[in-house]
Design an enzyme around this catalytic site. Structure first.
Site, PDB file in Angstrom:
ATOM      1  N   HIS A 140       0.831  -1.206   0.000  1.00 58.70           N
ATOM      2  CA  HIS A 140       0.000   0.000   0.000  1.00 58.70           C
ATOM      3  C   HIS A 140       0.868   1.260   0.000  1.00 58.70           C
ATOM      4  CE1 HIS A 140      -3.590   2.426   1.142  1.00 58.70           C
ATOM      5  NE2 HIS A 140      -2.684   3.161   1.781  1.00 58.70           N
ATOM      6  N   GLU A 141       1.823   1.302   0.919  1.00 55.32           N
ATOM      7  CA  GLU A 141       2.667   2.486   1.029  1.00 55.32           C
ATOM      8  C   GLU A 141       3.607   2.631  -0.168  1.00 55.32           C
ATOM      9  OE1 GLU A 141       2.069   4.703   3.166  1.00 55.32           O
ATOM     10  OE2 GLU A 141       0.639   3.502   4.319  1.00 55.32           O
ATOM     11  N   HIS A 144       1.995   4.926  -2.613  1.00 57.28           N
ATOM     12  CA  HIS A 144       2.202   6.340  -2.270  1.00 57.28           C
ATOM     13  C   HIS A 144       3.626   6.775  -2.628  1.00 57.28           C
ATOM     14  CE1 HIS A 144      -1.618   6.758  -0.337  1.00 57.28           C
ATOM     15  NE2 HIS A 144      -1.341   5.929   0.662  1.00 57.28           N
TER      16      HIS A 144
END
Length: 443
Positions: A19-20, A23
């Protein structure tokens, strides 16, 4: 307990890192300086800084992680350095950076589901047992031995695919059309009206309540002990029990109960041996069990194996089906959340880290494939959660960006700060509520 914690950490680490990473890559694409990429919160246990100035860290509390971009230009920064702050990027660029995390969460699920469909899974064939009276399946006219071919026009092969296709209509209380094939090869459709679901889903077998279950395999003799009643009656390893007493259809559990309830009574058996049907008479011997009850014993171990098939797809079809499964799962999660908001379902369905750790350990004990499938489910949940329009989550930040694109200017700092305070308060409440639910489950 230790294994549950271990598999929880593995699950969260994989899900959070992916997920990160979304980003991080989006920030790097738009030339935003990332100050820290952390797995976990709290005290930093390990850190390493790369050539771009990003500190890669592992922190003490393994309940998530974060990417920390440069928020504002530092004092005395050059124009080039100032441009690396996320506050200097356009609303669209920030929208993409915030949205990349949930996108990567869904991408991980698609990768996992695709890999499972390409490699293939062995599943029980979707042959249905005779429904219990007054269940939805019984009312719909489903008969024991019917094979499930499709759900609302969507073809299913194995039992896992059938359960997945039935999950949403079961939970929604919808009317669903099942395509069935009888044991004689006749294809027909049956409309089944599932009952409305309320309260908590914890430990609830929706399929069983609806009368949908796999047809149990017939008992097969696995081992005949010397000197037992089974040996004396002529049973051999590999014999398939077709009928016992006056029971036309007999399962392993049913046969064992029949034997135990018939001490010193003669039971006629119809068996299949080498494709030939044979009739035998067996008299269970009376023995006293640990509860001081007299039960019948025959000295035979039975086994039963569901007929299975391998479900496998090509690369392109696997990616397509995995994408559909991912977004169907996400949409189902949103619908269940909506039912909790409207009071149709209990808020006790919300799970926290304790429950996730428990489920992670249980899935790992079943097998590696089930554990990997559990990781896919969690990453979809993380993607859905972060897309909720709550200030403090990715979805809330994306809403701020959308408002800025429409208004041509950002909301005031005061409005954003108050919104974040409300958002963080709500998230704190949900976290506490999830912990309370977890503790209640344990107790």
């Amino acid at each position: 307990m230790f294994l549950n914690l271990l598999f929880f950490i593995i699950t969260i680490s994989i899900v959070v890192v992916f997920h990160e990473l979304g980003h991080y890559l989006a920030a790097r694409y738009y030339n935003v300086r990332v100050e820290r990429f952390s797995l976990g919160f709290g005290k930093v246990l390990f850190r390493k800084t790369d050539k771009h100035g990003t500190e890669w860290a592992v922190s003490a509390l393994p309940l998530g992680g974060y990417v920390k971009p440069l928020a504002e230009p530092p004092a005395g920064a050059t124009a080039r350095e100032a441009a690396q702050a996320i506050s200097q990027k356009t609303a669209w660029q920030r929208f993409v950076i915030f949205g990349a995390g949930p996108f990567f969460s869904f991408l991980l699920a698609i990768i996992i589901y695709s890999g499972m469909k390409i490699s293939g899974t062995t599943e029980p064939m979707p042959s249905l047992a005779q429904p219990e009276p007054n269940t939805a399946a019984y009312v719909a006219g489903i008969q024991g031995g019917d094979s499930l071919l499709a759900v609302d026009g969507v073809k299913v092969q194995g039992w896992a695919e059938a359960r997945l296709a039935l999950l949403e209509p079961l939970a929604s209380g919808a009317t669903t059309t099942l395509e069935l094939q009888t044991e004689n090869g006749v294809t027909r459709n049956a409309a089944i009206q599932f009952p409305k679901v309320t309260g908590t889903l914890e430990g609830v077998d929706l399929m069983g309540q609806a009368g949908l279950a796999l047809m149990a395999p017939k008992p097969r003799v696995a081992n005949v002990l010397e000197g037992g009643a089974g040996k004396q009656a002529g049973l051999r390893d590999g014999d398939l029990v077709l009928r016992a007493g006056n029971h036309e259809e007999i399962t392993i559990i049913g046969l064992i109960e029949l034997i135990q309830n018939s001490p010193e009574e003669t039971l006629p058996l119809l068996i299949s041996r080498d494709n030939t049907e044979l009739s035998l008479n067996i008299t269970p011997r009376a023995e006293v069990n640990e509860n001081n009850q007299t039960v019948g014993k025959i000295g035979v171990a039975f086994s039963g194996q569901y007929p299975t098939l391998t479900v496998r797809y090509g690369i392109f079809e696997s990616v397509y089906l995995a994408t559909v499964q991912t977004f169907d799962t996400a949409w189902f999660s949103l619908k269940m959340l909506g039912k909790m908001v409207t009071g149709q379902l209990s808020w006790k369905n919300i799970s926290g880290p304790i429950a996730i750790a428990d489920y992670a350990g249980q899935s790992a004990q079943v097998g590696l494939d089930k554990f990997i499938e559990f990781i896919a489910l969690i990453t979809v949940s993380i993607g859905v959660l972060n897309l909720l329009p709550i200030p403090g989550l990715d979805g809330g930040q994306m809403v701020f960006c959308l408002i800025e694109m429409v208004r041509k200017k950002a909301l005031s700092e005061q409005v954003q700060e108050k919104s974040l305070m409300v958002g963080y308060s709500l998230l704190l409440f949900l976290m506490i509520f999830a912990f309370v639910n977890d503790i209640a489950r344990v107790l």
